[in-house]
Design an enzyme around this catalytic site. Structure first.
Site, PDB file in Angstrom:
ATOM      1  N   THR A  54       0.828  -1.203   0.000  1.00 48.32           N
ATOM      2  CA  THR A  54       0.000   0.000   0.000  1.00 48.32           C
ATOM      3  C   THR A  54       0.863   1.255   0.000  1.00 48.32           C
ATOM      4  O   THR A  54       0.526   2.263  -0.633  1.00 48.32           O
ATOM      5  CB  THR A  54      -0.917   0.001   1.235  1.00 48.32           C
ATOM      6  OG1 THR A  54      -1.685  -1.190   1.233  1.00 48.32           O
ATOM      7  CG2 THR A  54      -1.844   1.206   1.259  1.00 48.32           C
ATOM      8  N   HIS A 110       1.861   2.099  -3.403  1.00 54.11           N
ATOM      9  CA  HIS A 110       0.767   2.752  -4.126  1.00 54.11           C
ATOM     10  C   HIS A 110       0.696   4.229  -3.749  1.00 54.11           C
ATOM     11  O   HIS A 110       0.470   5.090  -4.592  1.00 54.11           O
ATOM     12  CB  HIS A 110      -0.572   2.076  -3.824  1.00 54.11           C
ATOM     13  CG  HIS A 110      -0.704   0.714  -4.407  1.00 54.11           C
ATOM     14  ND1 HIS A 110      -0.528   0.464  -5.743  1.00 54.11           N
ATOM     15  CD2 HIS A 110      -0.981  -0.492  -3.846  1.00 54.11           C
ATOM     16  CE1 HIS A 110      -0.709  -0.826  -5.982  1.00 54.11           C
ATOM     17  NE2 HIS A 110      -0.975  -1.437  -4.845  1.00 54.11           N
TER      18      HIS A 110
END
Lengths: 351, 351, 351, 351
Positions: free
Chosen positions: B45, B48
């Site tokens: 994450t 990202h």
């Protein structure tokens, strides 16, 4: 010596159609029981067999007497059968599990890898008599009427769907109000569910859904049913989804209605692969998704027996018509018209 | 009075990239605890967020210190905090549940509908200090080393996936051997699973999978992995599928490997809707499919604590490199190269 | 500045008795909510406190306002409380869990090792106002009448007992028809149980048991109740035992009624150790025996809310009398006479 | 035609003792399989039968070949048996369930109300050959050695006890280190339990408990074992109690060790009713207490198979001696001396 014969509704050849034939009355083999059929009921699967769809063509080996929903009385019992005697009123689980595969050994006979289904893999109940393994026979309480007894197979699908997880106090959505969807409404209500939402496009079925106990029936063609259910549940979504349609759009809608941490029982049969937003609807939701097939052997039967015995379940709106076995053409026509409901077939000799 | 400052890795603006900034050390608000970070770990994450993908753009409100995997020692405790004191070695569940929504009230805080995630919705742990609600802090046993303590967030994903259903004596397939897939192999083995099959296309990760305990690692590009697993299990399929890839083809393959009546834990994050043969792979199989998100609060933490304490879990093959926080560029580069494994970031002041 | 005062029913000293005193209205501390009490209900525990039995003497530290069953409306909210506002109609879970002990971390706050009970460990609800942590407050649906809302604490005991295992389609025995036993009859019936047998020696309570829905009520002094229930269930015994008496002989009888593989929920409070035929009644039976304490936080509350909302539960036979708080002497007398039923106390200012 | 005979260890008359007799080799009836015994193992029950205690006198109908733990190879198969053939290496579940009683229909064949046990209700395995229903036969993986295969009946008791609830990451207490207690230690450890405490008064068994993997073995005669375990678990108590002694004092001690919300599996067989502090130890704790009898058919067998196949379970410390069937007197003597461990009996003709 004369061999007794009986009338049976048969699929004589691998092609559409069916016909009444005169065939020998089955003899009770060791461990089996011959039952005189009092009432049989028609399943959606029987329609597929009648019309000889791709699935039927790949699985069935005619000639075959089809039909797998019925009740009757014991006519004779084969060698080694000790628990049934002539005159016992019975119905049966028509999936015969092998008992040896890994699912069977793990207590999941309902997904036996070598299952043999009476009425599909060997002769079934659209006849005056049917022979069934004693292990699969279910003795009926005197208070359960024939018409209810004859539909315990699909009722078991509904009970299995509803009771595959917690239901008491749970909010519920039922997507699709065919016969099993309708039964699942009555079952969920009888088992203490909270508010129950149903979706259905047919006005007739929608009305039946209300009669069965749905609190709110929505037509997904007349507005965003998922948004409405989420709104009705104060933004949470429902605790339990019972997917009874098999329709890809309805399946997706059902998942949208499901709250994070909720449970979905999937019973409806999609005719093609289904595209799901797995991330949003299953993974991020931490959802529990349960494939439902058949009935648990025989936990579901115990539960049905209890629900039917005390008359809690009101299933009467479901029953459409009662016809002689020889009027099968009309029976199939009635069902093709798409009205939900069960049509009973009564063989000769049964009143 | 001087306000103390610290170095933090920040997303200053809604665009790709990140930078080290000097920001005030957080003060401990009521019910919160300020922790001096000893080691942080990078999640997919975080990559990202670094690259500012669509999801990041829709959720984050820069400026923000990101990062949500770490361990450290308590620096100061806010008003009303009684169970932690300066010097306690801790890690934390960075999902802060609201406690009032229906999932929270139903004991499913991990899918709280109002969750606030530290490092995403407010400042996280890529810094010298981080402030965390005391409810979410986890005191560390002395026998758990820092590098293991710093990855209890993703390890919790793995433990949650594995222990979401029965595992002892079960045959298992793990599809996808990224860091969480690799951890789940070690966890399943430590919890008494039977033969474990893994699928992975990267030879490097496949080797790691074997080091973590997989009995057989298959490359799905070099033959029909699903057919092979079904064959290895005598035609049955596996009892448990742990889907760790998020790849649609791997998900479908995983379901093909699953036996009737089996359980699938889905954790991998698909980047698009997935088309499934629901009928064959879920409904007719009577499968149990579980969406896995986060970690159960705090059942999963108790389980992790027990598994880490006694040294049963061997996770060392997972660790790649340990870098200073200011070397974050290289850290992100390492991870982008696709090698599985965890990269630790060490803030200034931590040895 | 004048400090507001209110009337409260207090245990002033560690000795039998109680008295109405004028005390300051509580102020809402951070995270707490002050509720104006509309109706309180008397628990058996309150009778023990009133008479100052050994347990009371060991646990309570007078002076104390007792009482822990009530409903009311929010008067004021302390700092940090965002979800409640003046005028909200509420009840509360009066067990305040610590959130940090092993049971709390394992999702079993109802058996918290550091529980603090309002009305026992600090001031309770036999007063015009009571202060409760916002976490423990439960907003009431408008369709739930005050008298039902005031007894959600004991109703929660009943719901917890019934729903601690499968109930739909199960045969049930309830041993002991005090208030919680009576409620459990209604709850089990509403959740789809099959035939329900109850045992009770008081003819008055036996009559109430029938009104609540028991199918057969037996007086254990007038014949072998266990043998009768086993015979009524065709030799099997019941699927579920709900032990509500705490009486050793009734507990033993209940276990005799339980079928092999059955489930027993034990809620009744024995006043002494109990001698059981563990081998015959638990071990060889493969029974599941569940100790029931309090209510699950807050799964049980969600379930109660659903059961009460739709009016399915008929609890009216339970309610005996409604008295002013100052008439507490008569209220305790009524309860001592042993008639099952709930007595409501209404503070001054509540209509 | 000559009828083949074999040597069998028999209880010829209803009185203490046993003797080797020459009896006809059993013929394989329909659905049954005759197995040539390679190794049999002696259960505590066999000792009771040998000494003819009250239970034996009430249940057995001599003459009878006793013994119910064994492994062997298929000699011949009766009519209708399709899954076994001459030479297959097998062991068996010797409890034959009726399949029709309520527990059987509910998936709890291990507590069948009409169970027939081979070696107790009809001829068992202390002989050269034994006939067993094919449904109850278990095909052995080639990697499982005979001595392990011969004790799968009691190992199944241990696996059933351990896996009747969550075990991974759980702290455990085992009270009583007889053979099944010892096996349960190894099983719990193999399934990922956390710290495991055992109690045992025999120094020899205590040593075996450590060899099987117990982290701490306490002698309850040398201090307060319950207080010690509670203290070792930071005041919490253990998550799981495995009661393997049947001793009333040990049972009470075990319950004292159990944490609130914990699970107790009771397998040890008390010889008299047991007095429990139900309120403190079960009800207020919200404990889950499970009676354990036999093995789940056949979930437990699948689990055992998996645990034994991969060699994870190290059971070798358990095995004491291997004697010829005709040396049964010495075998029973060895066991009476109270040393834990399994004694194997090898019939003539088996090497």
């Amino acid at each position: 010596m004369t061999i007794a014969t009986m009338q049976a509704l048969r699929k004589p050849r691998p092609e559409p159609g069916a016909q009444i034939e005169s065939v020998p009355v089955p003899a009770a083999r060791p461990g089996e029981v011959v039952v005189r059929v009092r009432a049989a009921s028609i399943c959606g699967t029987d329609l597929h067999i009648y019309h000889w769809d791709a699935w039927s063509a790949s699985r069935l080996r005619p000639p075959l007497t089809f039909g797998h929903e019925f009740c009757g009385v014991v006519e004779s019992a084969g060698e080694g059968v000790t628990r049934f005697e002539r005159g016992d009123r019975v119905t049966a689980e028509m999936h015969v599990a092998c008992g040896h595969c890994r699912p069977c050994r793990a207590g999941q006979q309902h997904v036996c890898q070598n299952v043999r289904i009476l009425g599909i893999d060997q002769d079934g109940c659209f006849a005056e008599f049917v022979s069934v393994p004693a292990t699969n026979l279910w003795k009926l309480d005197a208070t359960i009427p024939d018409r209810y007894a004859a539909i315990m197979d699909p009722l078991g699908n509904a009970v299995h769907s509803v009771l595959a997880g917690p239901i008491a106090g749970a909010t519920v959505a039922v997507t699709g109000c065919g016969p099993i969807g309708l039964m699942s409404i009555a079952v969920a209500k009888a088992c203490g569910c909270s508010t129950l939402y149903a979706t259905e496009i047919s006005p007739h079925r929608a009305k039946l859904a209300q009669e069965m106990g749905a609190d709110l029936v929505l037509n997904p063609r007349e507005g965003d049913a998922a948004a409405r259910v989420v709104s009705e549940t104060a933004g949470a979504g429902v605790d339990v989804l019972l997917e009874m349609s098999g329709n890809p759009a309805a399946i997706r809608q059902g998942f949208e209605m499901l709250r994070p941490g909720g449970r979905a029982s999937l019973l409806g049969i999609p005719s093609e692969p289904v595209t799901l937003d797995l991330l949003r609807d299953v993974i991020f939701k931490g959802a529990t998704v349960l494939g439902i097939y058949g009935r648990r052997m025989f936990e579901t039967w115990l539960q049905m027996d209890a629900l039917l015995r005390d008359g809690r379940l009101k299933l009467d709106p479901l029953f459409k018509e009662r016809l002689r076995l020889c009027d099968y053409t009309r029976a199939f026509e009635l069902l093709e018209q798409g009205a939900a409901g069960k049509v009973l077939l009564v063989p000769n000799g049964a009143e």
